[in-house]
Design a protein around this motif. Structure first.
Motif, PDB file in Angstrom:
ATOM      1  N   MET A   1       3.991 -31.542  16.259  1.00 47.31           N
ATOM      2  CA  MET A   1       3.235 -31.137  15.081  1.00 47.31           C
ATOM      3  C   MET A   1       4.000 -30.034  14.349  1.00 47.31           C
ATOM      4  O   MET A   1       4.437 -29.059  14.982  1.00 47.31           O
ATOM      5  N   LEU A   2       4.132 -30.152  13.028  1.00 48.08           N
ATOM      6  CA  LEU A   2       4.894 -29.195  12.232  1.00 48.08           C
ATOM      7  C   LEU A   2       4.031 -28.638  11.109  1.00 48.08           C
ATOM      8  O   LEU A   2       3.167 -29.333  10.562  1.00 48.08           O
ATOM      9  N   SER A   3       4.296 -27.388  10.763  1.00 42.01           N
ATOM     10  CA  SER A   3       3.608 -26.741   9.648  1.00 42.01           C
ATOM     11  C   SER A   3       4.543 -25.711   9.032  1.00 42.01           C
ATOM     12  O   SER A   3       5.207 -24.959   9.752  1.00 42.01           O
ATOM     13  N   TRP A   4       4.606 -25.673   7.696  1.00 44.55           N
ATOM     14  CA  TRP A   4       5.470 -24.714   7.012  1.00 44.55           C
ATOM     15  C   TRP A   4       4.925 -24.460   5.603  1.00 44.55           C
ATOM     16  O   TRP A   4       4.019 -25.159   5.129  1.00 44.55           O
ATOM     17  N   GLU A   5       5.492 -23.430   4.964  1.00 42.40           N
ATOM     18  CA  GLU A   5       5.090 -23.046   3.611  1.00 42.40           C
ATOM     19  C   GLU A   5       6.160 -23.499   2.619  1.00 42.40           C
ATOM     20  O   GLU A   5       7.349 -23.230   2.806  1.00 42.40           O
ATOM     21  N   ASP A   6       5.709 -24.188   1.574  1.00 36.93           N
ATOM     22  CA  ASP A   6       6.614 -24.610   0.504  1.00 36.93           C
ATOM     23  C   ASP A   6       5.999 -24.197  -0.827  1.00 36.93           C
ATOM     24  O   ASP A   6       5.080 -24.863  -1.338  1.00 36.93           O
TER      25      ASP A   6
ATOM     26  N   GLN B   1      14.508 -13.992   2.069  1.00 39.82           N
ATOM     27  CA  GLN B   1      15.154 -13.741   3.354  1.00 39.82           C
ATOM     28  C   GLN B   1      16.119 -14.855   3.759  1.00 39.82           C
ATOM     29  O   GLN B   1      16.782 -14.753   4.783  1.00 39.82           O
ATOM     30  N   CYS B   2      16.186 -15.918   2.954  1.00 41.15           N
ATOM     31  CA  CYS B   2      17.094 -17.042   3.218  1.00 41.15           C
ATOM     32  C   CYS B   2      16.738 -17.775   4.505  1.00 41.15           C
ATOM     33  O   CYS B   2      17.571 -18.454   5.086  1.00 41.15           O
ATOM     34  N   ILE B   3      15.517 -17.595   4.992  1.00 38.26           N
ATOM     35  CA  ILE B   3      15.060 -18.234   6.223  1.00 38.26           C
ATOM     36  C   ILE B   3      13.705 -18.875   5.966  1.00 38.26           C
ATOM     37  O   ILE B   3      12.816 -18.261   5.366  1.00 38.26           O
ATOM     38  N   SER B   4      13.535 -20.100   6.407  1.00 38.99           N
ATOM     39  CA  SER B   4      12.248 -20.778   6.364  1.00 38.99           C
ATOM     40  C   SER B   4      11.704 -20.883   7.782  1.00 38.99           C
ATOM     41  O   SER B   4      12.402 -21.375   8.675  1.00 38.99           O
ATOM     42  N   VAL B   5      10.495 -20.405   7.969  1.00 34.42           N
ATOM     43  CA  VAL B   5       9.861 -20.438   9.290  1.00 34.42           C
ATOM     44  C   VAL B   5       9.056 -21.729   9.412  1.00 34.42           C
ATOM     45  O   VAL B   5       8.155 -21.994   8.603  1.00 34.42           O
ATOM     46  N   ILE B   6       9.402 -22.521  10.412  1.00 28.57           N
ATOM     47  CA  ILE B   6       8.697 -23.765  10.692  1.00 28.57           C
ATOM     48  C   ILE B   6       7.853 -23.545  11.942  1.00 28.57           C
ATOM     49  O   ILE B   6       8.388 -23.248  13.013  1.00 28.57           O
ATOM     50  N   ARG B   7       6.553 -23.653  11.791  1.00 30.39           N
ATOM     51  CA  ARG B   7       5.649 -23.495  12.930  1.00 30.39           C
ATOM     52  C   ARG B   7       5.492 -24.828  13.653  1.00 30.39           C
ATOM     53  O   ARG B   7       5.346 -25.883  13.018  1.00 30.39           O
ATOM     54  N   VAL B   8       5.543 -24.750  14.988  1.00 30.09           N
ATOM     55  CA  VAL B   8       5.342 -25.927  15.842  1.00 30.09           C
ATOM     56  C   VAL B   8       4.123 -25.624  16.714  1.00 30.09           C
ATOM     57  O   VAL B   8       4.252 -25.173  17.852  1.00 30.09           O
TER      58      VAL B   8
ATOM     59  N   THR C   1       0.931 -24.843   1.974  1.00 28.01           N
ATOM     60  CA  THR C   1       1.081 -25.158   3.400  1.00 28.01           C
ATOM     61  C   THR C   1       1.163 -26.665   3.593  1.00 28.01           C
ATOM     62  O   THR C   1       0.348 -27.414   3.050  1.00 28.01           O
ATOM     63  N   VAL C   2       2.152 -27.091   4.369  1.00 27.55           N
ATOM     64  CA  VAL C   2       2.375 -28.512   4.639  1.00 27.55           C
ATOM     65  C   VAL C   2       2.193 -28.759   6.137  1.00 27.55           C
ATOM     66  O   VAL C   2       2.726 -28.004   6.953  1.00 27.55           O
ATOM     67  N   GLU C   3       1.456 -29.800   6.492  1.00 24.97           N
ATOM     68  CA  GLU C   3       1.267 -30.200   7.879  1.00 24.97           C
ATOM     69  C   GLU C   3       1.805 -31.614   8.066  1.00 24.97           C
ATOM     70  O   GLU C   3       1.502 -32.512   7.273  1.00 24.97           O
TER      71      GLU C   3
END
Length: 264
Positions: free
Chosen positions: A46-51, A15-22, A102-104
């Motif tokens: 605080m940040l969390s995302w999928e890599d 989707q060419c988009i990375s969702v960054i959760r805060v 998942t990265v925190e």
């Protein structure tokens, strides 16, 4: 093995988009400059995302979580769109990575934002100031922020009280969120240093008419009061807030009304 991958670019997705959760923002007001109409704040984000590049097979590497140095992998960078000065630093030199990718992470942002605070009722002033977050996005690609909750870490900052902090989304931009900060001035110190001395000086001027000052002593006494008031204004020049679209009414009251009253 993960560090050797040198995953220093944004995680790729179809989707060419990375969702960054805060999930959490800890907010703190550092100072409010009523002269230049701006305020400084600190945010622990605080940040969390999928890599996917940082995932591994737990049957081969029997570890569910690992700690990696933040400088060796890609981490998102947040911007404050209306920030006059903004610095962003890592809250810890390391971050946590799970086996599913998942990265925190946590970052600390110090930002100075301009705010036209309504000072008409100074020192009983209150207003809403806004911090606008955004990230890199272009032609449908980039980063999308998904915010959770915000919490105040401290409500007091000098003469100002942080009443409420709320996240809102408006303006028609998916990559921008607005943090509304409701500020209210605590009138105790301005009242003791500004309003009360003014009342006492006026009271001394009124009472001076009843004093038995004969043989031309009244005029020197009144001149002494006027000079005291002028000195008082010079001292308070750095305390009175600056003028904006809504200047404080107390500025005109001190500069004009009281001075004319003393001359008469």
């Amino acid at each position: 093995m993960l560090i050797d991958k040198e995953a220093l670019s944004q995680p790729q997705s179809p989707q060419c988009i990375s969702v960054i959760r805060v999930p959490l923002i800890l907010y703190e007001t550092l100072s409010v400059d009523t002269k230049n109409l701006r305020f400084e704040s600190r945010l622990r984000v605080m940040l969390s995302w999928e890599d996917p590049d940082l995932s591994w097979d737990t049957s081969v590497y029997q570890h569910d979580t690992v700690v990696l140095p933040a400088s060796k992998i890609w981490t998102p960078h947040l911007h404050v769109a209306n920030g006059l000065e903004t610095t962003m630093e890592v809250g810890n030199q390391d971050l946590l990575v799970y086996s599913n990718g998942t990265v925190e992470h946590m970052v600390i942002m110090n930002t100075v934002v301009g705010c036209e605070v309504n000072l008409y009722n100074y020192p009983f002033a209150s207003d809403l100031c806004v911090i606008a977050f955004n990230v890199w996005a272009l032609n449908g690609c980039g980063i999308l922020l998904n915010f959770g909750r915000v919490k105040k870490s401290s409500a007091h900052s000098g003469d100002w009280l942080t009443e409420e902090v709320e996240l809102t989304a408006h303006g028609g931009r998916d990559n921008r969120m607005y943090l509304g900060v409701s500020l209210k001035m605590r009138p105790e110190n301005p009242f003791l240093s500004l309003v009360l001395p003014s009342i006492l000086i006026i009271l001394a001027d009124v009472v001076s008419y009843a004093l038995p000052l004969d043989e031309g002593k009244r005029i020197p006494f009144k001149i002494t009061l006027v000079l005291s008031f002028i000195m008082f204004l010079n001292i308070l020049n750095n305390l009175l807030p600056g003028g904006g679209q809504c200047s404080p009414i107390i500025r005109e009251w001190h500069a004009c009304a009281l001075f004319i009253f003393y001359v008469l």
